[in-house]
Scaffold this active site. Structure first.
Site, PDB file in Angstrom:
ATOM      1  CB  ILE A 122      15.885 -58.418 -16.478  1.00 30.45           C
ATOM      2  CG1 ILE A 122      16.134 -57.821 -14.962  1.00 30.45           C
ATOM      3  CG2 ILE A 122      16.046 -57.829 -17.544  1.00 30.45           C
ATOM      4  CD1 ILE A 122      17.096 -56.847 -14.878  1.00 30.45           C
ATOM      5  CB  CYS A 123      14.841 -60.957 -20.485  1.00 33.67           C
ATOM      6  SG  CYS A 123      14.788 -61.327 -22.373  1.00 33.67           S
ATOM      7  CB  SER A 124      15.254 -65.680 -20.629  1.00 36.65           C
ATOM      8  OG  SER A 124      16.604 -65.380 -20.442  1.00 36.65           O
ATOM      9  CB  THR A 142       9.426 -63.911 -19.916  1.00 36.38           C
ATOM     10  OG1 THR A 142      10.552 -63.759 -20.451  1.00 36.38           O
ATOM     11  CG2 THR A 142       8.489 -64.497 -20.898  1.00 36.38           C
TER      12      THR A 142
END
Length: 346
Positions: A122-124, A142
């Site tokens: 998730i994300c970074s 991302t």
């Protein structure tokens, strides 16, 4: 647009393929992204017909206190050994690139994927997957703020900054923050079916599937919480079989049609018609999985005017037919075959 993912399950979702989930909390873990994984996979929703999972938060050192980005710390109860039998290993956003990811974490990610488990960031969190080599030669995403850095750091990865999530060979990468919900619900739908994903989404008061990509959020902020259309979207999901035209919806939202259309696209990334079509397809998926109703009846109950229109949207959205979908996702050996009249494709 979100990435169109071909649905090719290896086992029937009725066999509950996805059972055990391990989330790796790295230093300066993002509270929202960690909470997203906990919300989707860490709550027993059996009381409302939803799924339940064996859910664990882990790290290199069991009992360690891990700082978060939110100004508080998280106590990690489990070590990385819980990833050895997990069906899914999740890496939420963390404080990259302050320090390299510990090698035991990278080994755990590689081992999990090599034995056939799902790996989701998730994300970074995508940077940890990149360090583990799991993005090499794969499509991924991302947060749009980090997309260029991810592409530069892992040049063999194909980074798409415009989508909400990407699935490629049992590796799922979610975009920024709330897109983690989309990625997690996608996996629930992928493994357990539309009914399970809808059940989780309903409890979370979010759409089962959003349209649009990250680009809609780069320059234009979301409206204030007080102005959110969430109550209307929830109402629409409960009335998909009704005639939900823009004048009706705008009046219910107490807005002009022009303001409503603009606000709707800002919050969902799609026009009202496109959003409704996607949610109606999702409802049809659920009905095809859980009932033996003919396609024309499924079409009526999900808001399409005819079986032919449902088949059109199924082909455009999922790349398959209602009959083929039912055969693939129904666990009984006597799956109904009366979806279409003689001579009409399913």
């Amino acid at each position: 647009m979100t990435l169109c993912v071909e649905i090719l399950p290896t086992l029937c979702h009725g066999g509950l393929v996805l059972r055990t989930v391990a989330v790796i909390a790295l230093p300066h873990v993002a509270a929202f992204e960690l909470g997203t994984a906990c919300e989707v996979f860490g709550i027993d929703r059996a009381d409302t017909g939803g799924p339940s999972f064996d859910f664990r938060v882990c790290g290199p050192e069991p009992g360690a206190v891990v700082p978060s980005k939110g100004g508080f710390s998280v106590v990690v109860d489990h070590g990385l050994e819980v990833t050895r039998d997990a069906d899914l290993v999740v890496v939420p956003a963390y404080g990259m690139p302050a320090a390299p990811v510990p090698e035991p974490v990278l080994d755990a990610l590689r081992t999990a994927h090599a034995r056939g488990a799902w790996v989701l960031s998730i994300c970074s969190g995508a940077f940890a997957l990149g360090e583990a080599g799991l993005l090499d030669g794969r499509r991924c995403t991302t947060h749009w703020l980090h997309a260029a850095a991810l592409a530069a750091r892992f040049p063999t990865a194909s980074v798409d900054p415009d989508v909400l999530f990407v699935e490629d060979d049992r590796v799922i990468t979610g975009a920024g923050t709330a897109a983690g919900i989309d990625a997690c619900l996608h996996l629930v739908r992928r493994e357990l079916g539309a009914a399970a994903a809808t059940s989780v989404a309903r409890r979370m008061v979010v759409p089962p599937q959003r349209d649009g990509g990250q680009a809609q959020y780069v320059d234009t902020p979301l409206p204030p919480v007080a102005d959110t259309l969430a109550p209307l979207l929830a109402w629409m999901l409960e009335h998909l079989d009704a005639d939900l035209d823009v004048p009706t919806l705008a009046a219910r939202a107490l807005m002009s049609e022009r303001t409503f259309a603009r606000r709707f696209r800002a919050e969902t990334g799609a026009t009202p018609a496109a959003w409704l079509a996607r949610q109606r397809v999702a409802r049809a998926q659920e009905l095809l999985e859980r009932t033996d109703a003919p396609v024309d009846e499924v079409a009526r109950r999900s808001g399409f005017s005819s079986g032919a229109l449902l088949r059109h949207h199924f082909a455009r959205t999922l790349g398959t037919t209602p009959l083929a979908y039912r055969r693939r996702f129904t666990c009984t050996s006597d799956a109904p075959t009366h979806d279409a009249p003689a001579g009409v494709p399913g």
